[in-house]
Design an enzyme around this catalytic site. Structure first.
Site, PDB file in Angstrom:
ATOM      1  N   ASN A   1     -10.723  -3.162  -5.853  1.00  0.00           N
ATOM      2  CA  ASN A   1      -9.962  -2.129  -6.725  1.00  0.00           C
ATOM      3  C   ASN A   1     -10.276  -1.951  -8.314  1.00  0.00           C
ATOM      4  O   ASN A   1     -10.049  -0.819  -8.701  1.00  0.00           O
ATOM      5  CB  ASN A   1      -8.399  -2.769  -6.836  1.00  0.00           C
ATOM      6  CG  ASN A   1      -7.449  -2.590  -5.653  1.00  0.00           C
ATOM      7  OD1 ASN A   1      -6.672  -3.385  -5.426  1.00  0.00           O
ATOM      8  ND2 ASN A   1      -7.780  -1.625  -4.976  1.00  0.00           N
TER       9      ASN A   1
ATOM     10  N   ASP B   1       0.868  -1.352   0.023  1.00  0.00           N
ATOM     11  CA  ASP B   1       0.082   0.165  -0.019  1.00  0.00           C
ATOM     12  C   ASP B   1       0.800   1.218   0.011  1.00  0.00           C
ATOM     13  O   ASP B   1       1.999   1.415   0.478  1.00  0.00           O
ATOM     14  CB  ASP B   1      -0.909  -0.063   1.263  1.00  0.00           C
ATOM     15  CG  ASP B   1      -2.044   1.141   1.240  1.00  0.00           C
ATOM     16  OD1 ASP B   1      -2.316   1.408   0.064  1.00  0.00           O
ATOM     17  OD2 ASP B   1      -2.527   1.327   2.205  1.00  0.00           O
TER      18      ASP B   1
ATOM     19  N   SER C   1      -8.170  -5.122   5.276  1.00  0.00           N
ATOM     20  CA  SER C   1      -8.477  -4.833   3.941  1.00  0.00           C
ATOM     21  C   SER C   1      -9.031  -6.208   3.094  1.00  0.00           C
ATOM     22  O   SER C   1      -8.499  -6.164   1.783  1.00  0.00           O
ATOM     23  CB  SER C   1      -7.674  -3.998   2.902  1.00  0.00           C
ATOM     24  OG  SER C   1      -7.563  -2.862   3.814  1.00  0.00           O
TER      25      SER C   1
ATOM     26  N   TRP D   1       2.663   7.948  -2.691  1.00  0.00           N
ATOM     27  CA  TRP D   1       4.130   8.055  -2.843  1.00  0.00           C
ATOM     28  C   TRP D   1       4.388   8.890  -4.234  1.00  0.00           C
ATOM     29  O   TRP D   1       5.059   9.660  -4.378  1.00  0.00           O
ATOM     30  CB  TRP D   1       4.829   6.693  -3.307  1.00  0.00           C
ATOM     31  CG  TRP D   1       6.400   6.908  -3.550  1.00  0.00           C
ATOM     32  CD1 TRP D   1       7.255   6.818  -2.458  1.00  0.00           C
ATOM     33  CD2 TRP D   1       6.889   6.736  -4.761  1.00  0.00           C
ATOM     34  NE1 TRP D   1       8.398   6.589  -3.471  1.00  0.00           N
ATOM     35  CE2 TRP D   1       8.498   6.733  -4.570  1.00  0.00           C
ATOM     36  CE3 TRP D   1       6.356   6.873  -6.052  1.00  0.00           C
ATOM     37  CZ2 TRP D   1       9.285   6.734  -5.472  1.00  0.00           C
ATOM     38  CZ3 TRP D   1       7.416   6.947  -7.180  1.00  0.00           C
ATOM     39  CH2 TRP D   1       8.665   6.899  -7.013  1.00  0.00           C
TER      40      TRP D   1
HETATM   41  C1  FPP Z   1      -1.975   0.018  -3.501  1.00  0.00           C
HETATM   42  O1  FPP Z   1      -1.716   1.396  -3.262  1.00  0.00           O
HETATM   43  C2  FPP Z   1      -1.613  -0.570  -4.544  1.00  0.00           C
HETATM   44  C3  FPP Z   1      -2.231  -1.273  -5.342  1.00  0.00           C
HETATM   45  C4  FPP Z   1      -3.684  -1.249  -5.539  1.00  0.00           C
HETATM   46  C5  FPP Z   1      -1.746  -1.832  -6.661  1.00  0.00           C
HETATM   47  C6  FPP Z   1      -0.474  -2.789  -6.286  1.00  0.00           C
HETATM   48  C7  FPP Z   1       0.198  -3.034  -7.642  1.00  0.00           C
HETATM   49  C8  FPP Z   1       1.782  -3.059  -7.732  1.00  0.00           C
HETATM   50  C9  FPP Z   1       2.455  -2.724  -6.797  1.00  0.00           C
HETATM   51  C10 FPP Z   1       2.165  -3.134  -9.393  1.00  0.00           C
HETATM   52  C11 FPP Z   1       2.249  -4.761  -9.956  1.00  0.00           C
HETATM   53  C12 FPP Z   1       2.310  -5.637  -9.026  1.00  0.00           C
HETATM   54  C13 FPP Z   1       3.194  -6.720  -9.188  1.00  0.00           C
HETATM   55  C14 FPP Z   1       3.035  -8.024  -8.246  1.00  0.00           C
HETATM   56  C15 FPP Z   1       4.003  -6.705 -10.299  1.00  0.00           C
HETATM   57  P1  FPP Z   1      -2.620   2.482  -3.333  1.00  0.00           P
HETATM   58  O2  FPP Z   1      -2.771   2.714  -5.107  1.00  0.00           O
HETATM   59  O3  FPP Z   1      -4.062   2.072  -2.793  1.00  0.00           O
HETATM   60  O4  FPP Z   1      -1.842   3.844  -2.736  1.00  0.00           O
HETATM   61  P2  FPP Z   1      -2.463   4.784  -1.927  1.00  0.00           P
HETATM   62  O5  FPP Z   1      -3.227   4.237  -0.551  1.00  0.00           O
HETATM   63  O6  FPP Z   1      -1.248   5.863  -1.546  1.00  0.00           O
HETATM   64  O7  FPP Z   1      -3.565   5.670  -2.728  1.00  0.00           O
END
Ligand code: FPP
Length: 246
Positions: free
Chosen positions: A75, A27, A202, A32
Site C-alpha cells: 500500500n 476492501d 492479496s 465507495w
Molecule cells: C482498501 O480499500 C482499504 C485500505 C487499503 C485501507 C483500510 C484502512 C481503513 C479501513 C482505515 C483504518 C483502519 C483501522 C483498523 C482503524 P481500497 O482503498 O483499496 O478501495 P478500492 O479498491 O475501492 O480502491
C-alpha cells in the site's frame, strides 16, 4: 406461515457453531467514496467506522479473534496524501481504542513489520501491547499494519536462521514455524471474508489461511455490517470442512 417460519429458522446462524477467528480484507473504501463524489480518504474514514462497528459486533456474538488487513506492504505505492490519511486514521482510532481497551476487555495486537511506522504509531502500539499483556482472555483484534503474508514468512525464516546460527538444535516443523510468525499463539482463521468484489487473497495471511473457508462479497467495506458477518458465518456453516481428509 409455518413454512415461512421454518425457512427463516433454517437460515439463522447457529450460535453454538461459530468460528473462533474471522479474518477480513477491508476492501472497497475508494470505490465507495468515488460513487458518492467524495475523495478516497473519505472512504477510508467511513471504513474505519465500519471497522469499529464490525469489531464490536464480532465481540458481542462471542467470537474470540478478528484479524483485519489495514495496510499492506504494497500500500506504500499509493499517493502520499492517501498513505498519510490512512496513517492519520490509524493514529486516531488506536488512540481512542486504547482508552476503551481496559473498560471493554478488548485485546489489540499488530501483525506486520511495524518498525518503519511513525514514532506516534509506534508509541501507540507499544502502549496497547502493555495493556494487552495484563488483560485476561477476552476478545482480540489483530490489526495488520505494513503487513504482507510473504514478508511475514520471510521474517519468520530469518528468525529461525538466527536461532540455528546461535546453536539451536532440532528440526524445523510447522508448529515451530507458526510460533515464529506475527500470529504466534493465535489459532488460524476458520473464515476469511473479502468484501469489495475482488476474488483474491492479496498477500493476506498466506500461511494461516491454508484451510480457511473463503467468502467473497460485492458489498463495499464501508457498507459492510453485522448482517454481512451473519451471512458469511451462515455460508461458513454450510461448508463441509475436510482438511484434506474424506
Ligand atoms: C482498501 O480499500 C482499504 C485500505 C487499503 C485501507 C483500510 C484502512 C481503513 C479501513 C482505515 C483504518 C483502519 C483501522 C483498523 C482503524 P481500497 O482503498 O483499496 O478501495 P478500492 O479498491 O475501492 O480502491
Amino acid at each position: 406461515m409455518a413454512l415461512l417460519k421454518k425457512t427463516r429458522k433454517a437460515e439463522e446462524v447457529d450460535r453454538s457453531n461459530l468460528p473462533r477467528h474471522i479474518a477480513i480484507i477491508m476492501d472497497g473504501n475508494g470505490r465507495w467514496a468515488k460513487k458518492r463524489g467524495m475523495p478516497r480518504t473519505a472512504g477510508h474514514a467511513a471504513g474505519a467506522e465500519t471497522f469499529r462497528r464490525v469489531a464490536t459486533y464480532c465481540k458481542d456474538i462471542g467470537l474470540e479473534y478478528l484479524t483485519v488487513y489495514a495496510f499492506s506492504t504494497e500500500n506504500w505505492k499509493r499517493p502520499p496524501e492517501e498513505v498519510a490519511a490512512i496513517m492519520g486514521l490509524l493514529e486516531k482510532y488506536l488512540g481512542e481504542a486504547i482508552e476503551k481497551m481496559e473498560r471493554d476487555g478488548i485485546r489489540l495486537r499488530f501483525f506486520g513489520d511495524t518498525s518503519v511506522l511513525s514514532d506516534k504509531l509506534l508509541s501507540l502500539i507499544h502502549e496497547t501491547d502493555e495493556i494487552t499483556a495484563h488483560l485476561g482472555k477476552t476478545f482480540q483484534t489483530n490489526v495488520c499494519l505494513n503487513y504482507g503474508g510473504r514478508d511475514e514468512i520471510v521474517r519468520a525464516a530469518r528468525k529461525w536462521a538466527e536461532r540455528v546460527k546461535a546453536g539451536e538444535e532440532g528440526a524445523l516443523d510447522e508448529e515451530i514455524f507458526s510460533s515464529l510468525l506475527d500470529s504466534a499463539g493465535v489459532p488460524d482463521p476458520e473464515l476469511l471474508i473479502r468484501p469489495g468484489g475482488e476474488m483474491r487473497i492479496s498477500n493476506f495471511l498466506m500461511w494461516q489461511s491454508a484451510y480457511s473457508e473463503l467468502v467473497f462479497t460485492d458489498t463495499l467495506w464501508p457498507d459492510f455490517g453485522p448482517k454481512d458477518i451473519d451471512a458469511a458465518i451462515l455460508e461458513y456453516q454450510k461448508r463441509n470442512r475436510r482438511f484434506g481428509g474424506l
